[in-house]
Enzyme design. Structure first.
Site, PDB file in Angstrom:
ATOM      1  N   SER A 143       0.763  -1.273  -0.318  1.00 14.31           N
ATOM      2  CA  SER A 143       0.533  -0.238   0.025  1.00 14.31           C
ATOM      3  C   SER A 143       1.146   1.552  -0.181  1.00 14.31           C
ATOM      4  O   SER A 143       2.295   1.098   0.299  1.00 14.31           O
ATOM      5  CB  SER A 143      -0.922   0.161   1.114  1.00 14.31           C
ATOM      6  OG  SER A 143      -1.673   1.064   1.317  1.00 14.31           O
ATOM      7  N   TYR A 157      -1.677  -0.253  10.441  1.00 14.25           N
ATOM      8  CA  TYR A 157      -1.886  -0.794   8.387  1.00 14.25           C
ATOM      9  C   TYR A 157      -0.656  -0.686   7.497  1.00 14.25           C
ATOM     10  O   TYR A 157      -0.241  -1.483   7.371  1.00 14.25           O
ATOM     11  CB  TYR A 157      -2.967  -0.126   8.537  1.00 14.25           C
ATOM     12  CG  TYR A 157      -3.147  -0.263   6.763  1.00 14.25           C
ATOM     13  CD1 TYR A 157      -3.755  -1.649   6.334  1.00 14.25           C
ATOM     14  CD2 TYR A 157      -3.392   0.303   5.583  1.00 14.25           C
ATOM     15  CE1 TYR A 157      -3.800  -2.554   5.038  1.00 14.25           C
ATOM     16  CE2 TYR A 157      -3.310   0.495   4.409  1.00 14.25           C
ATOM     17  CZ  TYR A 157      -3.502  -1.294   4.219  1.00 14.25           C
ATOM     18  OH  TYR A 157      -3.644  -1.664   2.488  1.00 14.25           O
TER      19      TYR A 157
END
Length: 248
Positions: A143, A157
């Protein structure tokens, strides 16, 4: 690119994973989709079959090593030797300040995003050992958060995805001499249901103005990047993190 080889896509029943599965099926690969609820994959399996592809869905919790082993064994038994793995399964957990995050979510996100990726990569390497061939490959889904850190949203995250990128680089160098490539794709914000699951369905619209291209991505755009990394056109790419972020 040789057709009719098995590619495993974890977390493949919806969102980016479903787009990857459908894209690779169009390329002629047989697809084994790992998902928590097999029935969720029914519309995707129907779409793949309608387009002439071959796919199946099997239950998978990437944090449970015995379930990972069973999944890989069953996929190979049903669809042939493993050619590639796409480690897509991942969760964000809740959005908010890190200081307020329940430690249970820290553990859960790390278990799914990092430990699950490691367990599946390990299982794939064992399959590759048993059936050598050209083009064997792993693509991990990271990501843009691995670089931005996502302050005020999901630092936990971001940390898990930064670890996935470190894993990608280290593992790529470890197995390169065996003819196995390991790469990652790092999407920016993409229009999927993951934002609603995190409690912020309006996030894509809010992020779009910050993106140099003026919009968020579509799952199919990430899928095409994965397909390229799995293809012979990327034969000299390993240890690479391909950022597909609209310029972020």
């Amino acid at each position: 690119m040789p057709a009719s080889r098995l590619v495993i896509v974890t977390g493949g029943s919806r969102g980016i994973g479903a787009a990857i599965a459908r894209c690779l099926a169009r390329e002629g690969f047989r697809i084994a989709i790992g998902c928590r609820q097999v029935e969720e994959a029914a519309p995707l399996l129907t779409a793949i079959a309608r387009e002439g592809g071959e796919a199946l869905a099997l239950p998978l919790d990437v944090t449970r090593e015995e379930m990972v082993a069973t999944f890989f064994a069953t996929a190979e038994q049903r669809l042939g030797p493993l050619h590639a793995l796409v480690n897509n399964a991942g969760i964000t957990g809740p959005l908010g300040a890190f200081r307020d995050l329940d430690p249970g979510w820290m553990r859960r996100v790390t278990e799914v995003n990092l430990i699950g990726t490691m367990l599946c990569a390990q299982a794939a390497l064992r399959c590759f050992d048993a059936a050598e061939g050209e083009g064997r490959s792993i693509v991990n889904i990271s990501s843009v958060a691995a670089q931005s850190g996502s302050p005020g949203e999901y630092v936990h995250y971001a940390a898990s995805k930064a670890a996935v990128e470190a894993l990608t680089i280290g593992l790529a160098r470890e197995v390169a001499a065996q003819g196995i490539r390991v790469n990652a794709v790092a999407p920016g914000t993409v229009q999927t249901g993951i934002h609603a699951l995190a409690g912020d369905p309006g996030r894509p619209a809010r992020i779009a103005p910050r993106v140099p291209m003026g919009r968020v991505g579509e799952p199919e755009e990430i899928a095409e990047a994965v397909a390229w990394l799995l293809s012979g056109a990327a034969s000299y790419a390993t240890g690479t993190v391909l950022r597909v972020t609209g310029g972020l």
